[in-house]
Design an enzyme around this catalytic site. Structure first.
Site, PDB file in Angstrom:
ATOM      1  N   ASP A 145       0.990  -1.257   0.081  1.00 11.45           N
ATOM      2  CA  ASP A 145      -0.181   0.009  -0.002  1.00 11.45           C
ATOM      3  C   ASP A 145       0.806   1.149  -0.031  1.00 11.45           C
ATOM      4  O   ASP A 145       1.781   1.144   0.696  1.00 11.45           O
ATOM      5  CB  ASP A 145      -1.011   0.097   1.137  1.00 11.45           C
ATOM      6  CG  ASP A 145      -1.724   1.135   1.366  1.00 11.45           C
ATOM      7  OD1 ASP A 145      -2.669   1.208   0.519  1.00 11.45           O
ATOM      8  OD2 ASP A 145      -1.614   2.221   2.177  1.00 11.45           O
TER       9      ASP A 145
ATOM     10  N   GLU B 266      13.602 -15.587  -1.048  1.00 11.90           N
ATOM     11  CA  GLU B 266      13.808 -16.857  -0.186  1.00 11.90           C
ATOM     12  C   GLU B 266      12.423 -17.629  -0.235  1.00 11.90           C
ATOM     13  O   GLU B 266      12.713 -18.904  -0.074  1.00 11.90           O
ATOM     14  CB  GLU B 266      13.701 -16.422   1.483  1.00 11.90           C
ATOM     15  CG  GLU B 266      15.267 -15.718   1.721  1.00 11.90           C
ATOM     16  CD  GLU B 266      15.165 -15.077   3.180  1.00 11.90           C
ATOM     17  OE1 GLU B 266      14.427 -15.818   3.924  1.00 11.90           O
ATOM     18  OE2 GLU B 266      16.011 -14.220   3.339  1.00 11.90           O
TER      19      GLU B 266
END
Length: 542
Positions: free
Chosen positions: A210, A252
């Site tokens: 956001d 990851e």
């Protein structure tokens, strides 16, 4: 129902995915208390499978006092009790994934709620304390510190500063209940990386960011001077180091980012999409573009050109939880979108708007890249007129009642025409009132109608998934392989691959279709002579 859906796709699934935005509070009420919840979403997963979407983007579902619809987060690691529990969220993520649907969550990094533990500690601490260093606290100007520290303007109007009893002011670019974090502080960066890991470890596939261009501020917090040097809080260069760190975390887990980045400068915009930063960003130029062939073509060309240098896929969206619904916007004299232009009582031709919205759906779904569908768009919902005494959006309240706010596109969905509250919930009145016309838009009423908006979306998503011409390569989603065809004035025509054509007639009169061997889908019927009427789109094969 899920048997025909793949359980695994390539690592680049996000490059051409269809992503459905869920505003939980208004999607489906599972416990009958008038507020949408995770139980309601879980019960409607079969509907979303049948619709044919690849992923769900959830607007904030965290613990929040709801001063700004959940974008005032009190705890990023807990679900708001109105929506359910963390265990339910984990179950929803897993159940959706078993059905071939991934989950994208919302992160709100610019600010937190004034109920967040950090801000409560800052209020309890003295000026100059470490607790206040996590935010932007400043003394005021003037003889007695009675003037705000600078002349910035809140995104919701008025000053973005609130004064405390001890004389200090704190910064909030949005509502006073949303204090801005100090992103120059290492603890703020570490906390957000920990939050990302928390949710990736629970199975989310991606994160929507956001207000992604607002985090970093000029440390001096100077007055704003139009056109002078770097902006004090928008699109500052320091942001890119933050997002490189985030990308390392996402990598990851094979996670994906989509940023909310409103920037007029295409070169600056593209920087956020470099290979070591965000994967995608929302395309607001297309969303706000008027229903005009020339302007839409320019928006499409500009979007693809912006993304091509960094190899990022474009995103296409017609509406979201902040924007006037497509059916209503396209039925007005001004078919563009601008927050500052929203007023009460704007005349709307819903029949015209619906016809254009159907054509726009086929246009957006034919373009190379990812597509976002806001809940209820597939039902053809119009913007609702909310009684003034029921409006909850702070944009309306802070405008002094002039701005209608965003609640009109957030009204709870209609599911069953013959049930109380159109099937949204069983007993309590929804948190926002539904218009009397809502049952006519109910999903069960539209499912059996071959001409309905829902049927159009289902068929379009089925074709988008199954037709080879929609299969997007990295080259295509980052700017290649969309070829414009010669067309009459007011008409957009282009081809993708494998003979797939899209034609959209935005003119007043009917036009001939290009040479083709098969009509795959049209947004409305062809006329008696096989011509494509105005405000109608067609997918063709040749």
């Amino acid at each position: 129902m899920a048997a025909n859906r793949p359980t695994e796709t390539t690592a680049s699934w996000w490059r051409d995915a269809v992503i459905y935005q869920i505003y939980v509070r208004s999607f489906a009420d599972g416990d009958g208390d008038g507020t949408g919840d995770l139980a309601g979403v879980r019960a409607r997963l079969p509907y979303l499978v049948e619709l044919g979407v690849d992923a769900l983007w959830f607007t904030p579902w965290y613990l929040s006092p709801l001063a700004d619809g959940g974008y005032d987060v009190a705890d990023y690691r807990n679900i708001d009790p109105a929506f359910g529990t963390l265990a339910e969220a984990e179950k929803l993520i897993a159940e959706a994934r078993e059905l071939g649907i991934r989950t994208i969550i919302d992160i709100v990094p610019n600010h937190v709620s004034d109920r967040h533990a950090w801000f409560r500690a800052a209020l309890a601490a003295a000026p100059g304390s470490p607790e206040r260093d996590l935010f932007h606290f400043r003394p005021g100007r003037g003889e007695h510190g009675e003037i705000p520290p600078n002349d910035w303007v809140s995104e919701f109007g008025g000053t973005p500063w609130t004064r405390l009893d001890d004389g200090q002011w704190y910064l909030h670019l949005f509502a006073p209940e949303q204090p801005d974090l100090n992103w120059a502080h290492p603890a703020v960066r570490q906390e957000h990386e920990d939050v990302l890991r928390f949710w990736f470890e629970r199975g989310v596939a991606g994160v929507r960011i956001d207000s992604a261009a607002l985090l970093a501020k000029d440390p001096a917090l100077p007055d704003f001077t139009e056109g002078a040097g770097p902006h004090p809080y928008v699109d500052r260069d320091e942001l890119h180091d933050i997002y490189r760190s985030w990308r390392a975390v996402a990598d990851e887990y094979d996670g994906v980012f989509v940023g909310e980045v409103w920037l007029p400068d295409s070169e600056r915009f593209a920087r956020y999409l470099r290979p070591d930063e965000l994967h995608t960003a929302f395309n607001f130029n297309f969303l706000a573009c008027p229903w005009d062939a020339g302007l839409l073509r320019s928006a499409i060309d500009d979007t693809l050109a912006e993304h091509a240098p960094v190899g990022a896929p474009a995103t296409w969206v017609l509406c979201n939880h902040d924007v006037t619904r497509t059916v209503t916007r396209y039925g007005r004299e001004d078919t563009g979108f601008d927050f500052s232009a929203k007023v009460f009582g704007t005349p709307t031709d819903l029949e015209l708007g619906t016809r254009r919205a159907r054509a726009a759906a086929l246009l957006s779904l034919a373009l190379p890249g990812a597509v976002y569908i806001y809940q209820g768009e597939e039902l053809g919902l119009p913007e609702a007129d909310i009684p003034r005494d029921r409006i909850q959006d702070p944009m309306h309240l802070r405008s002094g009642g002039v701005d209608p706010g965003r609640d009109g596109c957030r009204v709870p969905l209609p599911w069953s025409a013959g049930e109380p509250y159109a099937g949204f919930g069983s007993t309590a009145e929804p948190w926002l009132p539904q218009p009397q016309s809502w049952p006519s838009y109910a999903a069960d009423a539209l499912s059996g109608d071959a001409t309905s908006m829902l049927t159009l979306y289902r068929e379009a998503l089925r074709l988008r998934r199954g037709e080879p011409g929609f299969a997007a390569t990295v080259e295509e989603t980052s700017g290649g392989r969309l070829n414009w065809l010669p067309s009459a004035p007011g008409v957009l025509a282009f081809n993708r691959t494998d003979g797939l054509l899209c034609v959209v007639n935005l003119s007043d009169g009917a036009v001939e279709l290009p040479d083709h061997t098969e009509v795959l889908l049209t947004s409305g019927p062809l006329d008696g002579s096989g011509l494509l009427p105005g405000d109608t789109a067609a997918w063709l094969r040749r």
